[in-house]
Design an enzyme around this catalytic site. Sequence first.
Site, PDB file in Angstrom:
ATOM      1  N   THR A  38       0.831  -1.204   0.000  1.00 28.20           N
ATOM      2  CA  THR A  38       0.000   0.000   0.000  1.00 28.20           C
ATOM      3  C   THR A  38       0.868   1.257   0.000  1.00 28.20           C
ATOM      4  O   THR A  38       1.951   1.258   0.562  1.00 28.20           O
ATOM      5  CB  THR A  38      -0.809   0.005   1.322  1.00 28.20           C
ATOM      6  OG1 THR A  38      -1.508  -1.214   1.427  1.00 28.20           O
ATOM      7  CG2 THR A  38      -1.742   1.174   1.408  1.00 28.20           C
TER       8      THR A  38
ATOM      9  N   ARG B   4     -12.352  -9.720  -1.237  1.00 28.78           N
ATOM     10  CA  ARG B   4     -11.559  -9.435  -0.034  1.00 28.78           C
ATOM     11  C   ARG B   4     -11.263  -7.942   0.071  1.00 28.78           C
ATOM     12  O   ARG B   4     -10.945  -7.271  -0.905  1.00 28.78           O
ATOM     13  CB  ARG B   4     -10.255 -10.219  -0.084  1.00 28.78           C
ATOM     14  CG  ARG B   4      -9.339  -9.996   1.150  1.00 28.78           C
ATOM     15  CD  ARG B   4      -8.263  -8.975   0.902  1.00 28.78           C
ATOM     16  NE  ARG B   4      -7.291  -8.877   1.998  1.00 28.78           N
ATOM     17  CZ  ARG B   4      -6.326  -7.979   2.072  1.00 28.78           C
ATOM     18  NH1 ARG B   4      -6.171  -7.076   1.109  1.00 28.78           N
ATOM     19  NH2 ARG B   4      -5.487  -7.955   3.098  1.00 28.78           N
ATOM     20  N   VAL B   5     -11.392  -7.426   1.293  1.00 30.13           N
ATOM     21  CA  VAL B   5     -11.049  -6.035   1.587  1.00 30.13           C
ATOM     22  C   VAL B   5     -10.078  -6.036   2.760  1.00 30.13           C
ATOM     23  O   VAL B   5     -10.321  -6.712   3.768  1.00 30.13           O
ATOM     24  CB  VAL B   5     -12.302  -5.201   1.927  1.00 30.13           C
ATOM     25  CG1 VAL B   5     -11.913  -3.813   2.416  1.00 30.13           C
ATOM     26  CG2 VAL B   5     -13.214  -5.095   0.712  1.00 30.13           C
ATOM     27  N   GLY B   6      -9.000  -5.309   2.640  1.00 35.65           N
ATOM     28  CA  GLY B   6      -8.019  -5.222   3.713  1.00 35.65           C
ATOM     29  C   GLY B   6      -8.226  -4.010   4.593  1.00 35.65           C
ATOM     30  O   GLY B   6      -9.336  -3.477   4.717  1.00 35.65           O
TER      31      GLY B   6
ATOM     32  N   THR C   4       0.876  -0.312   6.525  1.00 37.27           N
ATOM     33  CA  THR C   4       1.117  -1.056   5.304  1.00 37.27           C
ATOM     34  C   THR C   4       1.441  -2.494   5.691  1.00 37.27           C
ATOM     35  O   THR C   4       1.809  -2.772   6.823  1.00 37.27           O
ATOM     36  CB  THR C   4       2.275  -0.449   4.489  1.00 37.27           C
ATOM     37  OG1 THR C   4       2.369  -1.108   3.226  1.00 37.27           O
ATOM     38  CG2 THR C   4       3.593  -0.577   5.205  1.00 37.27           C
ATOM     39  N   GLY C   5       1.289  -3.400   4.737  1.00 33.31           N
ATOM     40  CA  GLY C   5       1.529  -4.802   5.060  1.00 33.31           C
ATOM     41  C   GLY C   5       0.237  -5.603   4.993  1.00 33.31           C
ATOM     42  O   GLY C   5      -0.696  -5.224   4.289  1.00 33.31           O
TER      43      GLY C   5
ATOM     44  N   GLY D 110      -3.179  -6.552   5.728  1.00 33.45           N
ATOM     45  CA  GLY D 110      -4.263  -5.767   6.306  1.00 33.45           C
ATOM     46  C   GLY D 110      -5.030  -6.440   7.418  1.00 33.45           C
ATOM     47  O   GLY D 110      -5.505  -5.775   8.347  1.00 33.45           O
TER      48      GLY D 110
END
Length: 324
Positions: free
Chosen positions: A181, A209-211, A232-233, A235
């Site tokens: 991100t 899928r949503v992070g 970031t990374g 989620g």
Amino acid sequence: MRFLKAILIFSVIFSFNACENSTSKKEKKQIIKSVVISTWNHGLVANESAWELLINGGSALDAVEVGVKTAEANPNVQTVGLGGFPDREGKVTLDACIMDQNNNCGSVAFLQHIKHPISVARKVMEETPHVMLVGEGALQFALEQGFEKEDLLTEKSKKAYEAWLVNSNYKPIINIENHDTISMLALDENGNLSGACTTSGASWKMYGRVGDSPIIGAGLFLDNEVGAAAATGMGEAMIKTAGSAMVVELMRHGKSPEAACKEVVERIYKIYQNAPDLEWLQVGFIALNKNGEYGSYCLRPGFNYAVQTKSIENQLIDAKYKIK
């Protein structure tokens, strides 16, 4: 009686001096304006665009939007916007959120066909009574607002997807452009904070899928009286801990930006330390407080962030990390 009077006078003088010294110390604390900080090496280009606005008196809100749009429009950044790696169905789906100094925020999730989800998120914030729009509803809103519908799957990302289909294994590779991100925080000349976060999400994720990136409190949070944080990374780890909100709360209680980021990373490590997911887990936070002090911390080596102030030229810094 004279002795008591002497003690009283001494106490008043001591209190006055203590107060004066305390005020003096406060006055000595340097307040830095303007500041911009963003994640990963694509943050360098993003910072350049954001800084141009900040240094000319622009708002932090405008700066973070303009800054992250550079990554959204760059097909070579395969984790954000145009050219982002697709999901398991071969579809590029985007998540983004934005937040201003008044705690107004806007977000879009599972958005397709729009190159600049961050700008759609800002429109959600400014033009609707809602915070988040998703999927078809987010796309419909974007088109009504004049955004152009386009195919975001570039030939380069399509080839990467076709190569992945050969084995179809879903196992993120730490720091290898699979969930990187771009998050950005800014403090402007008026002392106001804003933040933005945008991504195409984890490569080869399940459809739908949503992070954390569009979730206020997980991928991004700020309190204009305290500071701002972004993540970031992977989620899911940030969602489980309300990571960015926790970083801001720790700064509220006196922790430095770096120390606050470190504590939340420690919490995430504790959750995952006995889980198989730990093998490929990476998380990182950036933070910026009201005084313009900034910091970062991550789980493993490899995460870096870009920062620029009036005294620090735009540069990439390797974040400190927990797992050696």
